[in-house]
Motif scaffolding. Structure first.
Motif, PDB file in Angstrom:
ATOM      1  N   SER A 115      13.406 -13.866 -59.996  1.00 43.27           N
ATOM      2  CA  SER A 115      13.331 -13.313 -58.643  1.00 43.27           C
ATOM      3  C   SER A 115      12.028 -13.711 -57.940  1.00 43.27           C
ATOM      4  CB  SER A 115      13.451 -11.792 -58.684  1.00 43.27           C
ATOM      5  OG  SER A 115      12.341 -11.227 -59.353  1.00 43.27           O
ATOM      6  N   ILE A 116      11.150 -14.417 -58.637  1.00 45.33           N
ATOM      7  CA  ILE A 116       9.862 -14.817 -58.077  1.00 45.33           C
ATOM      8  C   ILE A 116       9.985 -16.187 -57.424  1.00 45.33           C
ATOM      9  CG2 ILE A 116       7.467 -15.404 -58.633  1.00 45.33           C
ATOM     10  CD1 ILE A 116       7.675 -13.353 -60.920  1.00 45.33           C
ATOM     11  N   GLU A 117       9.466 -16.287 -56.204  1.00 44.79           N
ATOM     12  CA  GLU A 117       9.486 -17.557 -55.471  1.00 44.79           C
ATOM     13  C   GLU A 117       8.046 -17.978 -55.210  1.00 44.79           C
ATOM     14  OE1 GLU A 117      10.572 -18.978 -51.003  1.00 44.79           O
ATOM     15  OE2 GLU A 117      11.944 -17.572 -51.953  1.00 44.79           O
ATOM     16  N   LEU A 118       7.672 -19.112 -55.757  1.00 43.03           N
ATOM     17  CA  LEU A 118       6.323 -19.645 -55.575  1.00 43.03           C
ATOM     18  C   LEU A 118       6.275 -20.486 -54.308  1.00 43.03           C
ATOM     19  CD1 LEU A 118       5.624 -20.654 -59.261  1.00 43.03           C
ATOM     20  CD2 LEU A 118       4.860 -18.615 -58.084  1.00 43.03           C
ATOM     21  N   PRO A 119       5.052 -20.720 -53.753  1.00 46.18           N
ATOM     22  CA  PRO A 119       4.957 -21.517 -52.526  1.00 46.18           C
ATOM     23  C   PRO A 119       5.628 -22.874 -52.654  1.00 46.18           C
ATOM     24  CG  PRO A 119       2.819 -20.616 -53.124  1.00 46.18           C
ATOM     25  CD  PRO A 119       3.761 -20.266 -54.224  1.00 46.18           C
ATOM     26  N   LYS A 120       5.495 -23.499 -53.775  1.00 46.14           N
ATOM     27  CA  LYS A 120       6.207 -24.734 -54.102  1.00 46.14           C
ATOM     28  C   LYS A 120       6.864 -24.465 -55.438  1.00 46.14           C
ATOM     29  CE  LYS A 120       3.036 -27.599 -51.558  1.00 46.14           C
ATOM     30  NZ  LYS A 120       1.946 -28.523 -51.582  1.00 46.14           N
ATOM     31  N   ALA A 121       7.347 -25.446 -56.113  1.00 48.57           N
ATOM     32  CA  ALA A 121       7.990 -25.220 -57.405  1.00 48.57           C
ATOM     33  C   ALA A 121       6.999 -24.628 -58.413  1.00 48.57           C
ATOM     34  CB  ALA A 121       8.581 -26.505 -57.939  1.00 48.57           C
ATOM     35  N   HIS A 122       5.754 -25.130 -58.390  1.00 49.16           N
ATOM     36  CA  HIS A 122       4.702 -24.648 -59.285  1.00 49.16           C
ATOM     37  C   HIS A 122       3.385 -24.667 -58.524  1.00 49.16           C
ATOM     38  CE1 HIS A 122       7.418 -25.035 -62.663  1.00 49.16           C
ATOM     39  NE2 HIS A 122       7.686 -26.265 -62.283  1.00 49.16           N
ATOM     40  N   ILE A 123       2.464 -23.801 -58.949  1.00 50.28           N
ATOM     41  CA  ILE A 123       1.127 -23.787 -58.357  1.00 50.28           C
ATOM     42  C   ILE A 123       0.254 -24.691 -59.214  1.00 50.28           C
ATOM     43  CG2 ILE A 123      -0.876 -22.373 -57.844  1.00 50.28           C
ATOM     44  CD1 ILE A 123       1.076 -20.026 -57.417  1.00 50.28           C
ATOM     45  N   LYS A 124      -0.404 -25.667 -58.570  1.00 50.63           N
ATOM     46  CA  LYS A 124      -1.193 -26.637 -59.325  1.00 50.63           C
ATOM     47  C   LYS A 124      -2.657 -26.681 -58.922  1.00 50.63           C
ATOM     48  CE  LYS A 124       2.700 -29.511 -60.364  1.00 50.63           C
ATOM     49  NZ  LYS A 124       3.058 -30.767 -60.944  1.00 50.63           N
ATOM     50  N   THR A 125      -3.103 -25.729 -58.053  1.00 49.61           N
ATOM     51  CA  THR A 125      -4.503 -25.698 -57.636  1.00 49.61           C
ATOM     52  C   THR A 125      -5.020 -24.272 -57.703  1.00 49.61           C
ATOM     53  OG1 THR A 125      -3.883 -25.396 -55.323  1.00 49.61           O
ATOM     54  CG2 THR A 125      -4.257 -27.656 -56.060  1.00 49.61           C
ATOM     55  N   THR A 126      -6.348 -24.147 -57.758  1.00 47.45           N
ATOM     56  CA  THR A 126      -6.952 -22.818 -57.739  1.00 47.45           C
ATOM     57  C   THR A 126      -6.974 -22.289 -56.311  1.00 47.45           C
ATOM     58  OG1 THR A 126      -9.147 -23.787 -57.519  1.00 47.45           O
ATOM     59  CG2 THR A 126      -8.404 -23.282 -59.752  1.00 47.45           C
ATOM     60  N   VAL A 131       2.846 -15.256 -52.896  1.00 46.39           N
ATOM     61  CA  VAL A 131       4.010 -15.284 -53.770  1.00 46.39           C
ATOM     62  C   VAL A 131       5.022 -14.276 -53.236  1.00 46.39           C
ATOM     63  CG1 VAL A 131       4.835 -14.885 -56.119  1.00 46.39           C
ATOM     64  CG2 VAL A 131       2.605 -15.930 -55.745  1.00 46.39           C
ATOM     65  N   VAL A 132       6.280 -14.652 -53.246  1.00 46.83           N
ATOM     66  CA  VAL A 132       7.364 -13.811 -52.744  1.00 46.83           C
ATOM     67  C   VAL A 132       8.231 -13.387 -53.928  1.00 46.83           C
ATOM     68  CG1 VAL A 132       9.382 -13.760 -51.240  1.00 46.83           C
ATOM     69  CG2 VAL A 132       7.352 -15.032 -50.551  1.00 46.83           C
ATOM     70  N   HIS A 136      15.850  -7.420 -53.925  1.00 48.23           N
ATOM     71  CA  HIS A 136      17.188  -6.994 -53.491  1.00 48.23           C
ATOM     72  C   HIS A 136      17.545  -7.922 -52.342  1.00 48.23           C
ATOM     73  CE1 HIS A 136      20.120  -4.262 -51.535  1.00 48.23           C
ATOM     74  NE2 HIS A 136      20.294  -3.777 -52.755  1.00 48.23           N
ATOM     75  N   PRO A 137      18.801  -8.106 -52.019  1.00 49.87           N
ATOM     76  CA  PRO A 137      19.114  -8.986 -50.886  1.00 49.87           C
ATOM     77  C   PRO A 137      18.435  -8.583 -49.580  1.00 49.87           C
ATOM     78  CG  PRO A 137      21.097  -8.531 -52.141  1.00 49.87           C
ATOM     79  CD  PRO A 137      20.007  -7.692 -52.739  1.00 49.87           C
ATOM     80  N   ASP A 138      18.115  -7.298 -49.434  1.00 49.22           N
ATOM     81  CA  ASP A 138      17.472  -6.825 -48.215  1.00 49.22           C
ATOM     82  C   ASP A 138      15.980  -6.547 -48.365  1.00 49.22           C
ATOM     83  OD1 ASP A 138      19.969  -6.895 -47.027  1.00 49.22           O
ATOM     84  OD2 ASP A 138      20.416  -4.823 -47.586  1.00 49.22           O
ATOM     85  N   VAL A 139      15.432  -6.642 -49.582  1.00 56.83           N
ATOM     86  CA  VAL A 139      14.036  -6.272 -49.828  1.00 56.83           C
ATOM     87  C   VAL A 139      13.284  -7.444 -50.455  1.00 56.83           C
ATOM     88  CG1 VAL A 139      12.504  -4.654 -51.002  1.00 56.83           C
ATOM     89  CG2 VAL A 139      14.713  -3.865 -50.164  1.00 56.83           C
ATOM     90  N   VAL A 140      12.188  -7.822 -49.790  1.00 61.33           N
ATOM     91  CA  VAL A 140      11.340  -8.905 -50.277  1.00 61.33           C
ATOM     92  C   VAL A 140       9.907  -8.405 -50.289  1.00 61.33           C
ATOM     93  CG1 VAL A 140      10.505 -11.227 -49.809  1.00 61.33           C
ATOM     94  CG2 VAL A 140      12.879 -10.662 -49.362  1.00 61.33           C
ATOM     95  N   ALA A 141       9.214  -8.588 -51.404  1.00 65.22           N
ATOM     96  CA  ALA A 141       7.808  -8.199 -51.513  1.00 65.22           C
ATOM     97  C   ALA A 141       6.948  -9.456 -51.518  1.00 65.22           C
ATOM     98  CB  ALA A 141       7.578  -7.409 -52.790  1.00 65.22           C
ATOM     99  N   LYS A 142       5.820  -9.397 -50.793  1.00 69.01           N
ATOM    100  CA  LYS A 142       4.870 -10.514 -50.772  1.00 69.01           C
ATOM    101  C   LYS A 142       3.517  -9.999 -51.237  1.00 69.01           C
ATOM    102  CE  LYS A 142       7.013 -12.954 -46.943  1.00 69.01           C
ATOM    103  NZ  LYS A 142       6.829 -13.532 -45.603  1.00 69.01           N
ATOM    104  N   PHE A 143       2.821 -10.837 -52.004  1.00 69.23           N
ATOM    105  CA  PHE A 143       1.475 -10.489 -52.426  1.00 69.23           C
ATOM    106  C   PHE A 143       0.676 -11.764 -52.631  1.00 69.23           C
ATOM    107  CE2 PHE A 143       3.805 -11.102 -56.315  1.00 69.23           C
ATOM    108  CZ  PHE A 143       2.908 -11.711 -57.168  1.00 69.23           C
ATOM    109  N   ASP A 144      -0.654 -11.605 -52.670  1.00 68.25           N
ATOM    110  CA  ASP A 144      -1.548 -12.741 -52.871  1.00 68.25           C
ATOM    111  C   ASP A 144      -1.860 -12.864 -54.376  1.00 68.25           C
ATOM    112  OD1 ASP A 144      -1.766 -13.490 -50.233  1.00 68.25           O
ATOM    113  OD2 ASP A 144      -3.424 -12.108 -49.853  1.00 68.25           O
ATOM    114  N   LEU A 145      -1.689 -14.052 -54.888  1.00 72.07           N
ATOM    115  CA  LEU A 145      -2.025 -14.365 -56.266  1.00 72.07           C
ATOM    116  C   LEU A 145      -3.274 -15.233 -56.229  1.00 72.07           C
ATOM    117  CD1 LEU A 145      -1.273 -14.490 -59.323  1.00 72.07           C
ATOM    118  CD2 LEU A 145      -0.108 -16.617 -58.783  1.00 72.07           C
TER     119      LEU A 145
END
Length: 150
Positions: A115-126, A131-132, A136-145
Motif C-alpha cells: 500500500s506504500i507508494e514511493l516518489p519513484k520506484a525506489h529512493i536512491k538519494t538522501t 511518501v504516500v 483505503h480507496p478513499d483514504v490516502v496518508a502522506k508523510f515525510d521520510l
C-alpha cells in the motif's frame, strides 16, 4: 484452468476467489508468482486460512482507515539511516519494505508494504521524500521520510 487466488489480482478477483482462466495465463503468470493455487479439494480448505490472513491485514473500514491516517500523519519523524557514497547516493535503494519498517519503528501502525507508494520506484538519494500510503480507496496518508547517511 480452475484456480484459487491467494492475492488480489486486478480485473480477476480477491484472495480466496475460485476463478476459471486460460491455461497459459494460469500456468505462466498466476502460479509462478504465487498469486493462485490449483483448485483441488485440499486447496478448498486452504482458502479459509488465506481469507483469515488477508482479513487480518486488510483495513477494516473507512473509520479504521481514517484512524490509521491520523496515526501515520501524526508521527514526529520517520527516518531511515542507510549506507551512502560520498556524493549522497545510496548503496542500493530504499524500498517499500524499508519504509514499512521505518513507520513501525517510529511508533506508527503496521502498514502493508504493497500500500506504500514511493516518489519513484525506489529512493536512491538522501534527504526528505514525500511518501504516500493508500489505506483505503478513499483514504490516502502522506508523510515525510528522511533518509540520512550512515
Amino acid at each position: 484452468m480452475k484456480l484459487i487466488l491467494t492475492a488480489d489480482v486486478d480485473n480477476l478477483g480477491a484472495p480466496g476467489d475460485t476463478v476459471e482462466v486460460k491455461d497459459g495465463y494460469g500456468r505462466n503468470y498466476l502460479l509462478p508468482r504465487g498469486l493462485a493455487i490449483v483448485a483441488t479439494r485440499g486447496a478448498e480448505k486452504q482458502v479459509q486460512g488465506i481469507r483469515r490472513a488477508q482479513e487480518a491485514r486488510r483495513v477494516r473500514n473507512l473509520d479504521h482507515a481514517n484512524e490509521l491516517k491520523q496515526a501515520i500523519e501524526g508521527l514526529e519523524a520517520v527516518s531511515l539511516t542507510v549506507k551512502t557514497a560520498g556524493t549522497g547516493k545510496l548503496f542500493g535503494s530504499v524500498t517499500q519494505s524499508d519504509v514499512a519498517v521505518a513507520i513501525k519503528t517510529a511508533g506508527g501502525p503496521v502498514v502493508d508494504k504493497r500500500s506504500i507508494e514511493l516518489p519513484k520506484a525506489h529512493i536512491k538519494t538522501t534527504g526528505k521524500h514525500v511518501v504516500v500510503v493508500h489505506l483505503h480507496p478513499d483514504v490516502v496518508a502522506k508523510f515525510d521520510l528522511t533518509v540520512t547517511a550512515a
